[in-house]
Design a protein around this motif. Structure first.
Motif, PDB file in Angstrom:
ATOM      1  N   THR A  82      43.750  -9.203   3.448  1.00  0.00           N
ATOM      2  CA  THR A  82      43.485  -7.831   2.994  1.00  0.00           C
ATOM      3  C   THR A  82      42.086  -7.739   2.385  1.00  0.00           C
ATOM      4  OG1 THR A  82      45.833  -7.634   2.561  1.00  0.00           O
ATOM      5  CG2 THR A  82      44.436  -5.969   1.566  1.00  0.00           C
ATOM      6  N   ARG A  85      39.566  -7.628   5.141  1.00  0.00           N
ATOM      7  CA  ARG A  85      39.572  -6.316   5.771  1.00  0.00           C
ATOM      8  C   ARG A  85      38.838  -5.292   4.903  1.00  0.00           C
ATOM      9  NH1 ARG A  85      45.225  -4.966   7.690  1.00  0.00           N
ATOM     10  NH2 ARG A  85      45.625  -4.942   5.477  1.00  0.00           N
ATOM     11  N   GLN A  86      39.053  -5.388   3.591  1.00  0.00           N
ATOM     12  CA  GLN A  86      38.457  -4.403   2.689  1.00  0.00           C
ATOM     13  C   GLN A  86      37.004  -4.697   2.332  1.00  0.00           C
ATOM     14  OE1 GLN A  86      41.286  -4.514  -0.503  1.00  0.00           O
ATOM     15  NE2 GLN A  86      42.662  -3.051   0.480  1.00  0.00           N
ATOM     16  N   TRP A  99      47.833 -15.436   6.442  1.00  0.00           N
ATOM     17  CA  TRP A  99      47.612 -14.074   6.933  1.00  0.00           C
ATOM     18  C   TRP A  99      48.876 -13.502   7.579  1.00  0.00           C
ATOM     19  CZ3 TRP A  99      42.301 -15.203   9.786  1.00  0.00           C
ATOM     20  CH2 TRP A  99      41.367 -15.640   8.830  1.00  0.00           C
ATOM     21  N   GLN A 102      50.430 -10.091   6.548  1.00  0.00           N
ATOM     22  CA  GLN A 102      49.804  -8.869   7.079  1.00  0.00           C
ATOM     23  C   GLN A 102      49.938  -8.762   8.598  1.00  0.00           C
ATOM     24  OE1 GLN A 102      47.866 -10.923   4.811  1.00  0.00           O
ATOM     25  NE2 GLN A 102      48.664  -9.640   3.164  1.00  0.00           N
ATOM     26  N   ALA A 140      44.093  -5.311  13.398  1.00  0.00           N
ATOM     27  CA  ALA A 140      44.270  -5.200  11.943  1.00  0.00           C
ATOM     28  C   ALA A 140      42.919  -5.004  11.239  1.00  0.00           C
ATOM     29  CB  ALA A 140      44.974  -6.438  11.407  1.00  0.00           C
ATOM     30  N   GLY A 141      41.816  -4.996  12.007  1.00  0.00           N
ATOM     31  CA  GLY A 141      40.533  -4.609  11.428  1.00  0.00           C
ATOM     32  C   GLY A 141      39.589  -5.747  11.076  1.00  0.00           C
ATOM     33  N   VAL A 142      39.856  -6.940  11.592  1.00  0.00           N
ATOM     34  CA  VAL A 142      39.007  -8.093  11.285  1.00  0.00           C
ATOM     35  C   VAL A 142      38.593  -8.737  12.617  1.00  0.00           C
ATOM     36  CG1 VAL A 142      39.036 -10.404  10.242  1.00  0.00           C
ATOM     37  CG2 VAL A 142      40.048  -8.473   9.009  1.00  0.00           C
ATOM     38  N   ASN A 247      34.435  -9.921   8.598  1.00  0.00           N
ATOM     39  CA  ASN A 247      34.763  -8.522   8.281  1.00  0.00           C
ATOM     40  C   ASN A 247      34.086  -7.607   9.318  1.00  0.00           C
ATOM     41  OD1 ASN A 247      33.189  -6.064   6.981  1.00  0.00           O
ATOM     42  ND2 ASN A 247      35.162  -6.167   5.967  1.00  0.00           N
ATOM     43  N   ARG A 248      34.786  -6.562   9.725  1.00  0.00           N
ATOM     44  CA  ARG A 248      34.288  -5.739  10.840  1.00  0.00           C
ATOM     45  C   ARG A 248      32.956  -5.040  10.543  1.00  0.00           C
ATOM     46  NH1 ARG A 248      38.629  -2.812  14.222  1.00  0.00           N
ATOM     47  NH2 ARG A 248      38.891  -1.394  12.491  1.00  0.00           N
TER      48      ARG A 248
END
Ligand code: X2X
Length: 340
Positions: A82, A85-86, A99, A102, A140-142, A247-248
């Motif tokens: 998380t 991702r953030q 992980w 998630q 999931a954004g990564v 991270n994206r």
């Protein structure tokens, strides 16, 4: 200023903006890379190799600093994904176990007795299953770049030798953060308790728990033989890979050229890390095992019958978690392993 001059100045600024790509303007002076253990462990070595290659090949444009002990999330490794991702964490080399809360599909590697050997793990990470799992991480954004390995997890305790499920009765065992582990060890009759790796080490030292499960590189690297983990059962019940990720937003801020460098460096570091993680723990190359035995540890290798008894006792867990992970993915994994 005359209008002519203003226009000329504006044109000049526009030209400058055009030649400096927005992405490069946004590079950070340092990128934070998270790992759970220290840099002397194979896992940490993977992170060191990756960051060194990236620093060299980008001429210092991408400067990575390693944060061991999952310190960016106060040691709570189940919050690592998380935080990536953030954007609290820029990059990581992380275990699929940590992980899994998630991304439920990552529990695949924790299905007890699914992977019989390293060849099976390779078939999963290098095949369709590995691609599917990267798809879930991406969703999931990564950004996932490469696989590494923590390794086959073995059981240690301070009480007695374990050769059969009945020996687990009453053993208070520290397990990792996916609920699947609570189910596995409850099914085996043990008394599992979930805690972070940061908390596990003092808990083992002060005997708050009797035992734990981890790859031999972690057992030896953390010197668990010095905290009376004198009984070690080699049962190869699960093996957790590592994933190299970014991270994206950080990824998008890099030029295509730098993305390519970071990806290729991750793949190279992952391959080298897997070799390091597998060193010294096989029948042909038992150096690490010998070192562990040298500390007075009783190392137990299960016979095929003993192994089968543990697998049988955890069949219900496999069934339950196959539903959570996805029947199709588990089937794909079984087929890949059978063909390996
Ligand atoms: O916490 C553990 O047991 C460790 C170090 O192996 C992981 O992070 C999954």
């Amino acid at each position: 200023m005359k209008l002519r001059h203003i226009l000329a100045a504006l044109a000049c600024t526009a030209a400058t903006l055009a030649v400096v790509p927005a992405a490069q303007a946004a590079y950070k002076s340092e990128y934070k890379l998270s790992i759970v253990v220290g840099t002397t462990f194979p896992w940490g070595q993977g992170a060191v190799i990756w960051s060194d290659l990236v620093r060299e090949r980008t001429d210092g444009r991408i400067n990575i600093k390693i944060y061991p002990g999952t310190s960016l999330v106060q040691g709570d490794q189940t919050r690592e994904f998380t935080a990536i991702r953030q954007g609290m964490i820029d990059m990581a080399v992380g275990s699929t176990i940590n992980w899994s809360p998630q991304i439920k599909q990552l529990n695949l590697f924790s299905l007890p007795f699914l992977q019989p050997d390293a060849k099976a793990t390779d078939a999963l990470i290098n095949g369709e299953v590995g691609k599917d799992l990267f798809g879930y991480i991406e969703k999931a954004g990564v950004v996932p770049l490469a696989w590494g390995e923590n390794g086959f997890r073995q059981l240690s305790n301070s009480k007695h030798e374990v050769t059969k499920p009945e020996d687990m009765k009453g053993l208070k065992l520290r397990v990792v953060g996916s609920p699947l582990y609570m189910d596995t060890f409850s099914a085996l009759g043990a008394n599992p308790t979930q805690m972070s790796w940061a908390d596990a080490q003092p808990a083992l030292a002060n005997k708050a728990v009797d035992g734990q499960e981890n790859p031999l590189s972690i057992y030896a690297g953390a010197k668990l033989y010095d905290v009376q983990q004198q009984y070690l059962t080699l049962w190869n019940y699960v093996s957790d890979p590592l994933v190299f990720v970014v991270n994206r937003d950080v990824w998008k801020s890099w030029s295509e050229e730098d993305q390519k460098i970071v990806r290729e460096a991750a793949i190279e570091a992952g391959k080298r890390e897997i070799v390091i993680a597998r060193t010294g723990i096989t029948a042909e190359d038992p150096a690490l095992l010998k070192e562990i035995e040298g500390h007075g540890v009783k190392v137990t290798t299960l016979t095929p019958e003993q192994h089968a008894a543990f697998a049988k006792a955890t069949e219900g867990v496999v069934e339950k978690w196959t539903k959570t992970i996805g029947e199709d993915l588990v089937k794909k994994a079984r087929d890949a392993i059978a063909a390996s």
